[in-house]
Write a protein that holds these residues in place. Structure first.
Motif, PDB file in Angstrom:
ATOM      1  N   ASP A  32      -1.208  21.139 -16.758  1.00 29.87           N
ATOM      2  CA  ASP A  32      -0.351  21.382 -17.924  1.00 29.87           C
ATOM      3  C   ASP A  32       1.117  21.299 -17.530  1.00 29.87           C
ATOM      4  OD1 ASP A  32      -2.519  21.697 -19.570  1.00 29.87           O
ATOM      5  OD2 ASP A  32      -2.396  23.888 -19.686  1.00 29.87           O
ATOM      6  N   LYS A  33       1.433  21.828 -16.353  1.00 19.56           N
ATOM      7  CA  LYS A  33       2.840  21.859 -15.915  1.00 19.56           C
ATOM      8  C   LYS A  33       3.362  20.455 -15.625  1.00 19.56           C
ATOM      9  CE  LYS A  33       6.044  24.387 -12.970  1.00 19.56           C
ATOM     10  NZ  LYS A  33       6.219  25.421 -11.917  1.00 19.56           N
ATOM     11  N   ILE A  34       2.490  19.562 -15.155  1.00 18.35           N
ATOM     12  CA  ILE A  34       2.948  18.190 -14.865  1.00 18.35           C
ATOM     13  C   ILE A  34       2.684  17.246 -16.041  1.00 18.35           C
ATOM     14  CG2 ILE A  34       2.647  18.519 -12.383  1.00 18.35           C
ATOM     15  CD1 ILE A  34       0.134  16.802 -12.515  1.00 18.35           C
ATOM     16  N   GLY A  35       2.278  17.807 -17.173  1.00 13.97           N
ATOM     17  CA  GLY A  35       2.087  17.002 -18.366  1.00 13.97           C
ATOM     18  C   GLY A  35       0.935  16.021 -18.283  1.00 13.97           C
ATOM     19  N   CYS A  36      -0.060  16.364 -17.480  1.00 16.66           N
ATOM     20  CA  CYS A  36      -1.265  15.531 -17.347  1.00 16.66           C
ATOM     21  C   CYS A  36      -0.947  14.130 -16.801  1.00 16.66           C
ATOM     22  CB  CYS A  36      -1.985  15.405 -18.692  1.00 16.66           C
ATOM     23  SG  CYS A  36      -3.591  16.257 -18.715  1.00 16.66           S
ATOM     24  N   LYS A  37       0.114  14.017 -16.014  1.00 19.15           N
ATOM     25  CA  LYS A  37       0.482  12.733 -15.410  1.00 19.15           C
ATOM     26  C   LYS A  37       0.970  12.960 -13.980  1.00 19.15           C
ATOM     27  CE  LYS A  37       1.930  10.558 -19.765  1.00 19.15           C
ATOM     28  NZ  LYS A  37       3.054   9.929 -20.508  1.00 19.15           N
ATOM     29  N   GLY A  38       0.680  11.999 -13.109  1.00 16.16           N
ATOM     30  CA  GLY A  38       1.191  12.078 -11.749  1.00 16.16           C
ATOM     31  C   GLY A  38       0.082  12.282 -10.728  1.00 16.16           C
ATOM     32  N   ASN A  39       0.496  12.609  -9.514  1.00 18.82           N
ATOM     33  CA  ASN A  39      -0.421  12.768  -8.387  1.00 18.82           C
ATOM     34  C   ASN A  39      -0.535  14.230  -7.981  1.00 18.82           C
ATOM     35  OD1 ASN A  39      -0.673   9.936  -8.208  1.00 18.82           O
ATOM     36  ND2 ASN A  39       1.141   9.811  -6.898  1.00 18.82           N
ATOM     37  N   VAL A  40      -1.739  14.633  -7.610  1.00 23.00           N
ATOM     38  CA  VAL A  40      -1.951  15.992  -7.118  1.00 23.00           C
ATOM     39  C   VAL A  40      -2.722  15.945  -5.806  1.00 23.00           C
ATOM     40  CG1 VAL A  40      -1.975  16.968  -9.457  1.00 23.00           C
ATOM     41  CG2 VAL A  40      -4.131  16.341  -8.360  1.00 23.00           C
ATOM     42  N   VAL A  41      -2.667  17.059  -5.080  1.00 17.98           N
ATOM     43  CA  VAL A  41      -3.484  17.244  -3.884  1.00 17.98           C
ATOM     44  C   VAL A  41      -4.319  18.498  -4.079  1.00 17.98           C
ATOM     45  CG1 VAL A  41      -1.837  16.066  -2.370  1.00 17.98           C
ATOM     46  CG2 VAL A  41      -1.674  18.560  -2.676  1.00 17.98           C
ATOM     47  N   ILE A  42      -5.491  18.522  -3.436  1.00 16.33           N
ATOM     48  CA  ILE A  42      -6.373  19.690  -3.506  1.00 16.33           C
ATOM     49  C   ILE A  42      -6.613  20.203  -2.101  1.00 16.33           C
ATOM     50  CG2 ILE A  42      -8.634  20.573  -4.176  1.00 16.33           C
ATOM     51  CD1 ILE A  42      -8.820  18.365  -6.263  1.00 16.33           C
ATOM     52  N   ILE A  43      -6.312  21.469  -1.874  1.00 19.74           N
ATOM     53  CA  ILE A  43      -6.574  22.117  -0.580  1.00 19.74           C
ATOM     54  C   ILE A  43      -7.804  23.000  -0.770  1.00 19.74           C
ATOM     55  CG2 ILE A  43      -5.595  23.418   1.331  1.00 19.74           C
ATOM     56  CD1 ILE A  43      -2.824  22.903   0.163  1.00 19.74           C
ATOM     57  N   GLU A  44      -8.894  22.635  -0.099  1.00 20.24           N
ATOM     58  CA  GLU A  44     -10.185  23.271  -0.326  1.00 20.24           C
ATOM     59  C   GLU A  44     -10.470  24.407   0.648  1.00 20.24           C
ATOM     60  OE1 GLU A  44     -13.529  20.608  -1.618  1.00 20.24           O
ATOM     61  OE2 GLU A  44     -12.321  19.143  -0.526  1.00 20.24           O
ATOM     62  N   GLY A  45     -11.391  25.282   0.232  1.00 21.79           N
ATOM     63  CA  GLY A  45     -11.904  26.319   1.115  1.00 21.79           C
ATOM     64  C   GLY A  45     -12.904  25.737   2.101  1.00 21.79           C
ATOM     65  N   PRO A  46     -13.561  26.595   2.899  1.00 20.83           N
ATOM     66  CA  PRO A  46     -14.528  26.122   3.888  1.00 20.83           C
ATOM     67  C   PRO A  46     -15.653  25.330   3.219  1.00 20.83           C
ATOM     68  CG  PRO A  46     -14.021  28.442   4.247  1.00 20.83           C
ATOM     69  CD  PRO A  46     -13.426  28.067   2.926  1.00 20.83           C
ATOM     70  N   ILE A  47     -15.871  24.109   3.683  1.00 19.07           N
ATOM     71  CA  ILE A  47     -16.873  23.254   3.072  1.00 19.07           C
ATOM     72  C   ILE A  47     -18.260  23.896   3.222  1.00 19.07           C
ATOM     73  CG2 ILE A  47     -17.918  20.963   3.060  1.00 19.07           C
ATOM     74  CD1 ILE A  47     -14.954  21.071   2.187  1.00 19.07           C
ATOM     75  N   GLY A  48     -18.952  24.039   2.096  1.00 23.20           N
ATOM     76  CA  GLY A  48     -20.282  24.630   2.120  1.00 23.20           C
ATOM     77  C   GLY A  48     -20.314  26.084   1.686  1.00 23.20           C
ATOM     78  N   GLN A  49     -19.137  26.702   1.501  1.00 24.00           N
ATOM     79  CA  GLN A  49     -19.128  28.055   0.947  1.00 24.00           C
ATOM     80  C   GLN A  49     -19.137  27.947  -0.570  1.00 24.00           C
ATOM     81  OE1 GLN A  49     -15.729  30.770   1.487  1.00 24.00           O
ATOM     82  NE2 GLN A  49     -17.172  32.333   2.139  1.00 24.00           N
ATOM     83  N   SER A  50     -19.794  28.886  -1.236  1.00 26.63           N
ATOM     84  CA  SER A  50     -19.980  28.759  -2.681  1.00 26.63           C
ATOM     85  C   SER A  50     -18.650  28.709  -3.425  1.00 26.63           C
ATOM     86  CB  SER A  50     -20.828  29.916  -3.212  1.00 26.63           C
ATOM     87  OG  SER A  50     -20.147  31.151  -3.096  1.00 26.63           O
ATOM     88  N   ALA A  51     -17.648  29.452  -2.964  1.00 34.14           N
ATOM     89  CA  ALA A  51     -16.360  29.450  -3.664  1.00 34.14           C
ATOM     90  C   ALA A  51     -15.724  28.070  -3.605  1.00 34.14           C
ATOM     91  CB  ALA A  51     -15.429  30.496  -3.065  1.00 34.14           C
ATOM     92  N   GLN A  52     -15.826  27.403  -2.463  1.00 37.44           N
ATOM     93  CA  GLN A  52     -15.291  26.035  -2.335  1.00 37.44           C
ATOM     94  C   GLN A  52     -16.030  25.091  -3.281  1.00 37.44           C
ATOM     95  OE1 GLN A  52     -17.315  23.461  -0.322  1.00 37.44           O
ATOM     96  NE2 GLN A  52     -15.976  21.951  -1.269  1.00 37.44           N
ATOM     97  N   ILE A  53     -17.338  25.185  -3.290  1.00 42.27           N
ATOM     98  CA  ILE A  53     -18.154  24.291  -4.113  1.00 42.27           C
ATOM     99  C   ILE A  53     -17.863  24.502  -5.600  1.00 42.27           C
ATOM    100  CG2 ILE A  53     -20.525  23.763  -4.816  1.00 42.27           C
ATOM    101  CD1 ILE A  53     -21.356  24.590  -1.918  1.00 42.27           C
ATOM    102  N   GLN A  54     -17.840  25.757  -6.010  1.00 36.55           N
ATOM    103  CA  GLN A  54     -17.703  26.041  -7.436  1.00 36.55           C
ATOM    104  C   GLN A  54     -16.261  25.894  -7.922  1.00 36.55           C
ATOM    105  OE1 GLN A  54     -19.646  29.900  -7.760  1.00 36.55           O
ATOM    106  NE2 GLN A  54     -21.610  28.922  -8.156  1.00 36.55           N
ATOM    107  N   ARG A  55     -15.291  26.268  -7.085  1.00 41.15           N
ATOM    108  CA  ARG A  55     -13.898  26.065  -7.498  1.00 41.15           C
ATOM    109  C   ARG A  55     -13.577  24.577  -7.600  1.00 41.15           C
ATOM    110  NH1 ARG A  55     -10.936  31.087  -4.151  1.00 41.15           N
ATOM    111  NH2 ARG A  55     -12.208  32.687  -5.185  1.00 41.15           N
TER     112      ARG A  55
END
Length: 327
Positions: A143-166
């Motif tokens: 919403d802040k970038i107006g649904c346009k542009g590039n983003v990056v995602i920094i994930e939690g530990p791969i295989g933990q449920s919070a990482q998977i579900q978030r």
């Protein structure tokens, strides 16, 4: 009283004390790691549970050191030492199942909290909907970038449920903004330092191209902010969001540098512990205040399989009150 009588009385007192300690049910809390503030808040809440403070049960918190094998070994220790119930916060959604199965085979009920494990032997779960939080944080960034542009995602530990579900929630929000491109996506293992290094590399690789930063927890979002500042840039020039409501994130929200969503680790820990205590003490009634705090999460006589602790978006209106609880 003669010396001999005094010695006998002392010995009997010691024996009675030991018997009382042995009669007190032992409950273990196996958490994935205690390096960062959120799980420290969770562990402190468990240790400060009214039933623990009053001595109704004996609680031991085990630091899993972010290692599924360490958590498995801790379960084996608790089984050998005759623990009566276990509260489990697993590092890995799949690897944790063997530990739950072993406890169940020994007749020890296991209650999940905060992160999930794929086991039908789990007695009940107290946590929050990570898909929802992943959607909420990504939606804020988009919403802040107006649904346009590039983003990056920094994930939690791969295989933990919070990482998977978030991540599922992140992707749900991204699907609503087809003009947004994810140009980098990698784990930083819930670590502020790892996230800072990632973000430094990404800022170098994509100068002036990153509009939004989706950190799957606050620690990683804060690490990204440090990288932004180190590069001579302003956090306010980016849309940055995290999850948990840790203290530094609350300050960053107040400064306008990021958005955060409070995950109530206190309620997750004390709720799961109330369930565990009810499983080992006949006629136990919940002693934590969290059941009155969250009327939409009823106690249900401790018989429900799922207890959903609500998320609280951190805002300018509530941030000072939340900070006051950390004093």
């Amino acid at each position: 009283m003669t010396k001999k009588t005094l010695m006998l009385a002392t010995a009997l007192s010691l024996v009675a004390g030991l018997a009382g300690a042995q009669d007190k049910p032992k409950i273990g809390a196996a958490v994935y790691g205690l390096n960062a503030e959120f799980m420290q808040i969770w562990a402190q809440a468990a240790e400060n549970h009214p039933a623990v403070k009053e001595g109704l049960v004996e609680l031991t918190v085990f630091d899993g050191r972010y290692d599924a094998l360490v958590q498995q070994e801790q379960f084996e220790t608790m089984i050998t030492q005759g623990y009566k119930a276990i509260v489990f916060v697993p590092i890995d959604i799949e690897a944790g199942a063997a530990a739950v199965d072993a406890a169940a085979a020994a007749g020890i009920p296991v209650f999940g909290s905060n992160t999930r494990v794929n086991s039908d032997k789990l007695t009940a779960y107290v946590g929050s909907d990570d898909v929802q939080s992943g959607y909420m944080e990504a939606k804020h960034v988009l919403d802040k970038i107006g649904c346009k542009g590039n983003v990056v995602i920094i994930e939690g530990p791969i295989g933990q449920s919070a990482q998977i579900q978030r991540l599922e929630g992140n992707q749900k929000a991204l699907a609503e903004c087809p003009d947004v491109k994810v140009i980098e996506q990698q784990t930083a293992n819930w670590s502020r330092a790892e996230a800072q290094t990632l973000m430094e590399n990404w800022l170098t690789a994509h100068p002036g191209e990153i509009a939004g930063i989706i950190g799957q927890n606050d620690e990683m979002a804060l690490g990204a902010i440090e990288a932004v500042k180190a590069a001579g840039l302003k956090p306010t020039d980016f849309a940055i969001a995290g999850i948990d409501g840790v203290t530094d994130a609350l300050h960053a929200v107040k400064a306008g540098d990021m958005a955060s969503i409070l995950q109530d680790g206190h309620a997750q820990a004390q709720g799961a512990l109330d369930l565990a205590i009810a499983a080992v003490l006949p006629d136990y009634k919940p002693m934590s205040e969290i059941w009155s705090q969250y009327p939409d999460m009823p106690w249900a006589d401790g018989k429900a399989k799922e207890y959903n602790v609500p998320w609280t978006p951190v805002t300018a209106d509530n941030v000072d009150a939340l900070l006051a609880t950390r004093q």
